[in-house]
Design a protein around this motif. Structure first.
Motif, PDB file in Angstrom:
ATOM      1  N   ASN A  78       0.847  -1.188   0.000  1.00  0.00           N
ATOM      2  CA  ASN A  78       0.000   0.000   0.000  1.00  0.00           C
ATOM      3  C   ASN A  78       0.881   1.236   0.000  1.00  0.00           C
ATOM      4  O   ASN A  78       2.035   1.189   0.451  1.00  0.00           O
ATOM      5  CB  ASN A  78      -0.900   0.018   1.243  1.00  0.00           C
ATOM      6  N   LEU A  79       0.337   2.351  -0.465  1.00  0.00           N
ATOM      7  CA  LEU A  79       1.090   3.605  -0.427  1.00  0.00           C
ATOM      8  C   LEU A  79       1.481   3.919   1.015  1.00  0.00           C
ATOM      9  O   LEU A  79       0.686   3.776   1.938  1.00  0.00           O
ATOM     10  CB  LEU A  79       0.247   4.751  -0.987  1.00  0.00           C
ATOM     11  N   GLY A  80       2.702   4.331   1.214  1.00  0.00           N
ATOM     12  CA  GLY A  80       3.184   4.693   2.541  1.00  0.00           C
ATOM     13  C   GLY A  80       3.692   3.520   3.356  1.00  0.00           C
ATOM     14  O   GLY A  80       4.221   3.705   4.451  1.00  0.00           O
ATOM     15  N   PHE A  81       3.557   2.295   2.852  1.00  0.00           N
ATOM     16  CA  PHE A  81       4.010   1.112   3.583  1.00  0.00           C
ATOM     17  C   PHE A  81       5.533   1.083   3.618  1.00  0.00           C
ATOM     18  O   PHE A  81       6.184   1.254   2.602  1.00  0.00           O
ATOM     19  CB  PHE A  81       3.466  -0.148   2.918  1.00  0.00           C
ATOM     20  N   ARG A  82       6.094   0.869   4.799  1.00  0.00           N
ATOM     21  CA  ARG A  82       7.552   0.794   4.974  1.00  0.00           C
ATOM     22  C   ARG A  82       7.917  -0.608   5.421  1.00  0.00           C
ATOM     23  O   ARG A  82       7.249  -1.191   6.274  1.00  0.00           O
ATOM     24  CB  ARG A  82       8.021   1.791   6.028  1.00  0.00           C
ATOM     25  N   ASP A  83       8.983  -1.130   4.877  1.00  0.00           N
ATOM     26  CA  ASP A  83       9.421  -2.473   5.245  1.00  0.00           C
ATOM     27  C   ASP A  83      10.920  -2.575   5.013  1.00  0.00           C
ATOM     28  O   ASP A  83      11.533  -1.691   4.443  1.00  0.00           O
ATOM     29  CB  ASP A  83       8.678  -3.515   4.387  1.00  0.00           C
ATOM     30  N   GLY A  84      11.493  -3.658   5.446  1.00  0.00           N
ATOM     31  CA  GLY A  84      12.916  -3.891   5.236  1.00  0.00           C
ATOM     32  C   GLY A  84      13.755  -3.382   6.389  1.00  0.00           C
ATOM     33  O   GLY A  84      13.251  -2.779   7.338  1.00  0.00           O
ATOM     34  N   SER A  85      15.034  -3.651   6.291  1.00  0.00           N
ATOM     35  CA  SER A  85      15.968  -3.262   7.339  1.00  0.00           C
ATOM     36  C   SER A  85      17.330  -3.010   6.715  1.00  0.00           C
ATOM     37  O   SER A  85      17.753  -3.768   5.839  1.00  0.00           O
ATOM     38  CB  SER A  85      16.070  -4.393   8.373  1.00  0.00           C
ATOM     39  N   PRO A  86      18.032  -1.960   7.158  1.00  0.00           N
ATOM     40  CA  PRO A  86      19.362  -1.714   6.597  1.00  0.00           C
ATOM     41  C   PRO A  86      20.400  -2.735   7.057  1.00  0.00           C
ATOM     42  O   PRO A  86      21.427  -2.901   6.423  1.00  0.00           O
ATOM     43  CB  PRO A  86      19.715  -0.315   7.089  1.00  0.00           C
ATOM     44  N   THR A  87      20.131  -3.425   8.168  1.00  0.00           N
ATOM     45  CA  THR A  87      21.044  -4.487   8.622  1.00  0.00           C
ATOM     46  C   THR A  87      20.215  -5.703   9.009  1.00  0.00           C
ATOM     47  O   THR A  87      19.025  -5.594   9.281  1.00  0.00           O
ATOM     48  CB  THR A  87      21.890  -4.059   9.843  1.00  0.00           C
ATOM     49  N   ILE A  88      20.877  -6.835   9.040  1.00  0.00           N
ATOM     50  CA  ILE A  88      20.211  -8.072   9.428  1.00  0.00           C
ATOM     51  C   ILE A  88      21.199  -8.932  10.197  1.00  0.00           C
ATOM     52  O   ILE A  88      22.396  -8.916   9.937  1.00  0.00           O
ATOM     53  CB  ILE A  88      19.659  -8.818   8.194  1.00  0.00           C
ATOM     54  N   GLN A  89      20.674  -9.630  11.174  1.00  0.00           N
ATOM     55  CA  GLN A  89      21.504 -10.520  11.967  1.00  0.00           C
ATOM     56  C   GLN A  89      21.115 -11.954  11.631  1.00  0.00           C
ATOM     57  O   GLN A  89      19.978 -12.365  11.837  1.00  0.00           O
ATOM     58  CB  GLN A  89      21.291 -10.254  13.461  1.00  0.00           C
ATOM     59  N   LEU A  90      22.058 -12.698  11.079  1.00  0.00           N
ATOM     60  CA  LEU A  90      21.799 -14.074  10.702  1.00  0.00           C
ATOM     61  C   LEU A  90      22.006 -14.984  11.905  1.00  0.00           C
ATOM     62  O   LEU A  90      22.882 -14.759  12.730  1.00  0.00           O
ATOM     63  CB  LEU A  90      22.735 -14.511   9.570  1.00  0.00           C
ATOM     64  N   GLY A  91      21.220 -16.020  11.977  1.00  0.00           N
ATOM     65  CA  GLY A  91      21.362 -17.022  13.020  1.00  0.00           C
ATOM     66  C   GLY A  91      21.497 -18.396  12.397  1.00  0.00           C
ATOM     67  O   GLY A  91      21.481 -18.550  11.170  1.00  0.00           O
ATOM     68  N   VAL A  92      21.607 -19.402  13.218  1.00  0.00           N
ATOM     69  CA  VAL A  92      21.754 -20.763  12.739  1.00  0.00           C
ATOM     70  C   VAL A  92      20.568 -21.152  11.867  1.00  0.00           C
ATOM     71  O   VAL A  92      20.713 -21.862  10.875  1.00  0.00           O
ATOM     72  CB  VAL A  92      21.899 -21.733  13.937  1.00  0.00           C
ATOM     73  N   HIS A  93      19.374 -20.640  12.188  1.00  0.00           N
ATOM     74  CA  HIS A  93      18.183 -20.983  11.414  1.00  0.00           C
ATOM     75  C   HIS A  93      18.235 -20.437   9.988  1.00  0.00           C
ATOM     76  O   HIS A  93      17.467 -20.863   9.136  1.00  0.00           O
ATOM     77  CB  HIS A  93      16.921 -20.492  12.134  1.00  0.00           C
ATOM     78  N   ASN A  94      19.149 -19.485   9.682  1.00  0.00           N
ATOM     79  CA  ASN A  94      19.274 -18.940   8.340  1.00  0.00           C
ATOM     80  C   ASN A  94      20.211 -19.758   7.452  1.00  0.00           C
ATOM     81  O   ASN A  94      20.234 -19.562   6.246  1.00  0.00           O
ATOM     82  CB  ASN A  94      19.822 -17.508   8.380  1.00  0.00           C
ATOM     83  N   LEU A  95      20.999 -20.628   8.058  1.00  0.00           N
ATOM     84  CA  LEU A  95      21.978 -21.402   7.297  1.00  0.00           C
ATOM     85  C   LEU A  95      21.336 -22.642   6.696  1.00  0.00           C
ATOM     86  O   LEU A  95      20.409 -23.208   7.271  1.00  0.00           O
ATOM     87  CB  LEU A  95      23.132 -21.830   8.217  1.00  0.00           C
ATOM     88  N   PRO A  96      21.837 -23.101   5.558  1.00  0.00           N
ATOM     89  CA  PRO A  96      21.313 -24.348   5.005  1.00  0.00           C
ATOM     90  C   PRO A  96      21.616 -25.515   5.948  1.00  0.00           C
ATOM     91  O   PRO A  96      22.624 -25.497   6.663  1.00  0.00           O
ATOM     92  CB  PRO A  96      22.077 -24.519   3.691  1.00  0.00           C
ATOM     93  N   THR A  97      20.756 -26.505   5.937  1.00  0.00           N
ATOM     94  CA  THR A  97      20.984 -27.681   6.779  1.00  0.00           C
ATOM     95  C   THR A  97      22.280 -28.360   6.357  1.00  0.00           C
ATOM     96  O   THR A  97      22.493 -28.623   5.174  1.00  0.00           O
ATOM     97  CB  THR A  97      19.809 -28.660   6.637  1.00  0.00           C
ATOM     98  N   HIS A  98      23.147 -28.600   7.313  1.00  0.00           N
ATOM     99  CA  HIS A  98      24.410 -29.279   7.037  1.00  0.00           C
ATOM    100  C   HIS A  98      24.970 -29.838   8.340  1.00  0.00           C
ATOM    101  O   HIS A  98      24.474 -29.529   9.417  1.00  0.00           O
ATOM    102  CB  HIS A  98      25.417 -28.319   6.391  1.00  0.00           C
ATOM    103  N   THR A  99      25.978 -30.669   8.229  1.00  0.00           N
ATOM    104  CA  THR A  99      26.591 -31.252   9.418  1.00  0.00           C
ATOM    105  C   THR A  99      28.099 -31.052   9.374  1.00  0.00           C
ATOM    106  O   THR A  99      28.683 -30.852   8.306  1.00  0.00           O
ATOM    107  CB  THR A  99      26.302 -32.759   9.511  1.00  0.00           C
ATOM    108  N   HIS A 100      28.690 -31.118  10.530  1.00  0.00           N
ATOM    109  CA  HIS A 100      30.146 -31.098  10.675  1.00  0.00           C
ATOM    110  C   HIS A 100      30.505 -32.317  11.515  1.00  0.00           C
ATOM    111  O   HIS A 100      29.800 -32.641  12.476  1.00  0.00           O
ATOM    112  CB  HIS A 100      30.613 -29.837  11.417  1.00  0.00           C
TER     113      HIS A 100
END
Length: 177
Positions: A78-100
């Protein structure tokens, strides 16, 4: 453009606002002094709607098309709608599933330096590593490896060129067809 429409937003390369233009930086405007502009913008970008209204704030933002999107993965705006962020903090949930895994040897160690070697069964306090495995490597406990990272936010902006967005305060009142 010599005679813009009132409320027209345009990009300028200037560090100053030309006559009858204002920066799109969220300024609070008086309705009484800007009735034509208020009749077009209203309180879409803020203000109380009785005495004041706000201009759009495009500082550090990218303008986006208004409307309901039917494309997959996009949501209506909608007109005037604001979204997004200039920075983001990634966590484990953002990483692809993998193992070490960590591997070691059951054989007694023969070296005291870990460089280019494998963890081995302890043969003496100074010799915990083994250079050439002659036996199969054994997978160690998942707790042998620690987590890494500092959970710091990172910049999340696409490449950009700094310019000024400005809105026309005066000009031709746009007619509806």
């Amino acid at each position: 453009m010599s005679d813009p429409f009132i409320a027209q937003i345009q990009i300028f390369p200037y560090t100053f606002a030309p006559r009858d233009w204002a920066f799109c930086q969220g300024s609070v405007m008086q309705i009484a002094q800007n009735t034509a502009l208020f009749s077009l913008v209203g309180t879409t970008y803020g203000g109380d709607g009785r005495i004041t209204f706000d201009l759009p704030n495009l500082i550090g933002r990218v303008p986006m098309h208004y409307g309901g999107s039917t494309a997959p993965g996009l949501s209506p705006t909608n007109l005037g709608f604001r979204d997004g962020s200039p920075t983001i903090q990634l966590g484990v949930h953002n990483l692809p599933t993998h193992t070490h895994t960590a591997s070691g040897l059951l054989a007694a160690g023969t070296q005291d330096s870990p460089a280019n070697q494998f963890v081995a069964a302890d043969s003496s306090p100074a010799q915990n590593y083994y250079r050439s495995p002659t036996e199969p490597l054994i997978q160690m406990s998942e707790h042998a490896l620690s987590t890494a990272g500092a959970s710091q936010a990172h910049e999340n902006r696409q490449p950009y060129l700094a310019l000024n967005f400005m809105i026309a305060l005066d000009g031709t009142y746009p007619s509806r067809n």
